[in-house]
Design a protein around this motif. Structure first.
Motif, short mmCIF file in Angstrom:
data_model
loop_
_atom_site.label_atom_id
_atom_site.label_comp_id
_atom_site.label_asym_id
_atom_site.label_seq_id
_atom_site.Cartn_x
_atom_site.Cartn_y
_atom_site.Cartn_z
N PRO A 77 -12.61 0.54 -7.59
CA PRO A 77 -12.17 -0.44 -8.59
C PRO A 77 -12.31 -1.87 -8.06
O PRO A 77 -12.20 -2.12 -6.86
CB PRO A 77 -10.70 -0.09 -8.79
CG PRO A 77 -10.28 0.48 -7.47
CD PRO A 77 -11.49 1.24 -6.95
N LYS A 78 -12.55 -2.80 -8.98
CA LYS A 78 -12.56 -4.21 -8.61
C LYS A 78 -11.13 -4.66 -8.28
O LYS A 78 -10.19 -4.25 -8.95
CB LYS A 78 -13.10 -5.07 -9.76
CG LYS A 78 -14.59 -4.91 -10.04
CD LYS A 78 -15.01 -5.83 -11.17
CE LYS A 78 -16.49 -5.67 -11.51
NZ LYS A 78 -17.36 -6.13 -10.41
N ILE A 79 -11.00 -5.46 -7.27
CA ILE A 79 -9.71 -6.05 -6.93
C ILE A 79 -9.70 -7.48 -7.45
O ILE A 79 -10.66 -8.24 -7.22
CB ILE A 79 -9.48 -6.04 -5.40
CG1 ILE A 79 -9.56 -4.60 -4.87
CG2 ILE A 79 -8.14 -6.68 -5.06
CD1 ILE A 79 -8.55 -3.65 -5.46
N PRO A 80 -8.67 -7.88 -8.21
CA PRO A 80 -8.62 -9.25 -8.74
C PRO A 80 -8.82 -10.29 -7.64
O PRO A 80 -8.37 -10.11 -6.51
CB PRO A 80 -7.22 -9.33 -9.36
CG PRO A 80 -6.88 -7.92 -9.70
CD PRO A 80 -7.50 -7.09 -8.62
N SER A 130 -3.83 -7.05 2.07
CA SER A 130 -5.08 -6.98 1.33
C SER A 130 -5.24 -5.58 0.75
O SER A 130 -5.29 -4.59 1.49
CB SER A 130 -6.26 -7.31 2.25
OG SER A 130 -7.49 -7.21 1.54
N ILE A 131 -5.30 -5.49 -0.57
CA ILE A 131 -5.43 -4.20 -1.25
C ILE A 131 -6.90 -3.82 -1.31
O ILE A 131 -7.73 -4.56 -1.84
CB ILE A 131 -4.85 -4.26 -2.68
CG1 ILE A 131 -3.42 -4.80 -2.66
CG2 ILE A 131 -4.90 -2.88 -3.33
CD1 ILE A 131 -2.44 -3.96 -1.89
N SER A 132 -7.22 -2.66 -0.77
CA SER A 132 -8.60 -2.16 -0.79
C SER A 132 -8.72 -1.04 -1.82
O SER A 132 -7.76 -0.33 -2.10
CB SER A 132 -8.97 -1.63 0.60
OG SER A 132 -10.23 -1.01 0.57
N GLY A 133 -9.92 -0.91 -2.39
CA GLY A 133 -10.10 0.08 -3.45
C GLY A 133 -10.85 1.32 -3.04
O GLY A 133 -11.17 2.14 -3.90
N ASN A 134 -11.13 1.48 -1.74
CA ASN A 134 -11.99 2.60 -1.36
C ASN A 134 -11.24 3.92 -1.19
O ASN A 134 -11.86 4.98 -1.16
CB ASN A 134 -12.74 2.28 -0.06
CG ASN A 134 -11.80 2.09 1.12
OD1 ASN A 134 -10.69 1.57 0.95
ND2 ASN A 134 -12.23 2.48 2.29
N MET A 140 -4.91 7.74 3.62
CA MET A 140 -4.89 7.46 2.19
C MET A 140 -5.23 6.00 1.91
O MET A 140 -5.27 5.58 0.75
CB MET A 140 -3.50 7.78 1.61
CG MET A 140 -3.08 9.23 1.79
SD MET A 140 -1.36 9.52 1.29
CE MET A 140 -1.44 9.22 -0.48
N GLY A 141 -5.47 5.23 2.97
CA GLY A 141 -5.81 3.82 2.80
C GLY A 141 -4.62 2.89 2.84
O GLY A 141 -4.77 1.69 2.57
N PHE A 142 -3.43 3.41 3.17
CA PHE A 142 -2.25 2.55 3.25
C PHE A 142 -2.37 1.62 4.46
O PHE A 142 -2.53 2.10 5.59
CB PHE A 142 -0.97 3.39 3.41
CG PHE A 142 -0.44 3.98 2.15
CD1 PHE A 142 0.72 3.48 1.57
CD2 PHE A 142 -1.08 5.04 1.53
CE1 PHE A 142 1.23 4.03 0.41
CE2 PHE A 142 -0.58 5.59 0.37
CZ PHE A 142 0.58 5.09 -0.20
N PRO A 143 -2.24 0.31 4.29
CA PRO A 143 -2.17 -0.59 5.44
C PRO A 143 -0.83 -0.41 6.16
O PRO A 143 0.14 0.08 5.58
CB PRO A 143 -2.26 -1.99 4.83
CG PRO A 143 -2.72 -1.78 3.42
CD PRO A 143 -2.23 -0.42 3.02
N GLU A 144 -0.77 -0.82 7.42
CA GLU A 144 0.46 -0.67 8.19
C GLU A 144 1.62 -1.42 7.53
O GLU A 144 2.75 -0.96 7.54
CB GLU A 144 0.25 -1.19 9.62
CG GLU A 144 -0.69 -0.34 10.45
CD GLU A 144 -0.05 0.98 10.88
OE1 GLU A 144 1.17 1.14 10.68
OE2 GLU A 144 -0.77 1.84 11.40
N ASN A 145 1.33 -2.59 6.95
CA ASN A 145 2.38 -3.43 6.38
C ASN A 145 2.42 -3.37 4.86
O ASN A 145 2.76 -4.33 4.19
CB ASN A 145 2.17 -4.88 6.82
CG ASN A 145 0.82 -5.44 6.36
OD1 ASN A 145 -0.12 -4.69 6.11
ND2 ASN A 145 0.72 -6.75 6.27
#
Length: 317
Positions: free
Chosen positions: A228-231, A244-248, A289-294
């Motif tokens: 998905p595109k991230i705004p 930073s939200i990633s969509g992968n 699952m792509g969760f960042p540490e923070n």
């Protein structure tokens, strides 16, 4: 290469797994294999297989200490995650159906404009889309369609758009949205306060994820082919700062679901249900699952985490 593998009995499957290093009660392993196909379950024990050398695929041998209980927990978690995501996608999809039908009908002041007015849909997409809509309407067994066609004999078999959108697949709804005039797309996207192209991208990703869920596919650590595109950061800094939200991977989809549900009244407790699911399965490696540490520092997630003890991102084997 010719495929030469022969079918194995459940007890032979257990023996093979034990030979490769899977630990656990043989009776429990066989019980799991009798309810979940060996091949399906193999996707959940794949990360526990020892990697090959110099870029070769993983070996068939498991890391020491690999236990069927851990593998099964991931399967159970994934199933609960799919159900939770399906719930979110359903609410988002219904809201989008409602908005498209409403704004399309009011834009042209005609409930049949999508079928009768060439200006109502993109010229290049119109014919194929109308054929697809007609096919899906014919397949439907909804009583309201039969009642409508019997009562309104001058309808020429077209349904008002607010009826048609109720029986279309999510993929066809996406095509209808993409073929609709710019004003209809913009008004629909206003519900989520995002640009029309971003909503189109989100709907494509959600439709892909929905299909994975509907076929009971492994989802939790999957890398998505449809991203998905991230705004953009200038107008939507909360999607980038301080997280930073990633969509992968699925974290991006979860964030999109949580964000959209906050825009749809009545507001749900979906975020907290996700938090509770993660808390119930603390050993699930969230980084896979792509969760960042923070991730809990993100404004998109911070509010829902209040008063909840939830796990930070943990690592896979």
């Amino acid at each position: 290469m010719k495929y030469t593998k022969l079918p194995l009995s459940f007890s032979e499957q257990v023996a093979l797994l034990q030979q490769r290093g899977m630990q656990g009660d043989p009776a429990e392993i066989e019980k799991r294999l009798q309810t979940v196909n060996y091949y399906r379950l193999s996707g959940y024990w794949y990360p526990f297989r020892i990697p090959g050398h110099n870029g070769f695929p993983r070996t068939d041998t498991f890391h020491p200490g690999t236990n069927i209980k851990t593998v099964w927990e991931r399967y159970v978690f994934d199933r609960a995650l799919r159900l939770l995501i399906m719930d979110a996608v359903e609410r988002i999809e219904i809201a989008v159906r409602t908005k498209i039908a409403y704004h399309h009908a009011h834009e042209f002041q005609d409930p049949f404009a999508y079928a009768t007015n060439p200006a109502s849909l993109d010229h290049e997409k119109r014919q194929a889309l109308l054929q697809r809509i007609a096919t899906e309407v014919r397949r439907s067994r909804e009583p309201f369609i039969q009642h409508y066609l019997m009562k309104y004999t001058d309808s020429k078999q077209h349904l008002p758009i607010w009826m048609a959108t109720e029986v279309l697949s999510m993929g066809t709804i996406l095509n209808l949205y993409n073929a609709s005039p710019r004003h209809v797309c913009s008004r629909t996207a206003e519900l989520f306060k995002i640009p029309p192209k971003v909503l189109s991208s989100w709907l494509l990703t959600l439709n892909t994820v929905r299909n994975i869920c509907a076929h009971h596919g492994r989802l939790w650590n999957r890398e998505l082919g449809t991203k998905p595109k991230i705004p953009k950061i200038k107008k939507y800094p909360e999607w980038h700062i301080p997280v930073s939200i990633s969509g992968n991977r699925i974290f991006g989809v979860l964030t999109i679901c949580a964000y959209c549900l906050q825009c749809i009244p009545p507001h749900s407790r979906w975020k907290k249900r996700l938090h509770n699911l993660l808390h119930t399965h603390p050993d699930i490696p969230l980084t896979s699952m792509g969760f960042p540490e923070n991730w809990l520092e993100s404004p998109l997630w911070r509010a829902a985490s209040e008063d909840l003890a939830v796990p930070s991102a943990t690592h896979d084997n």
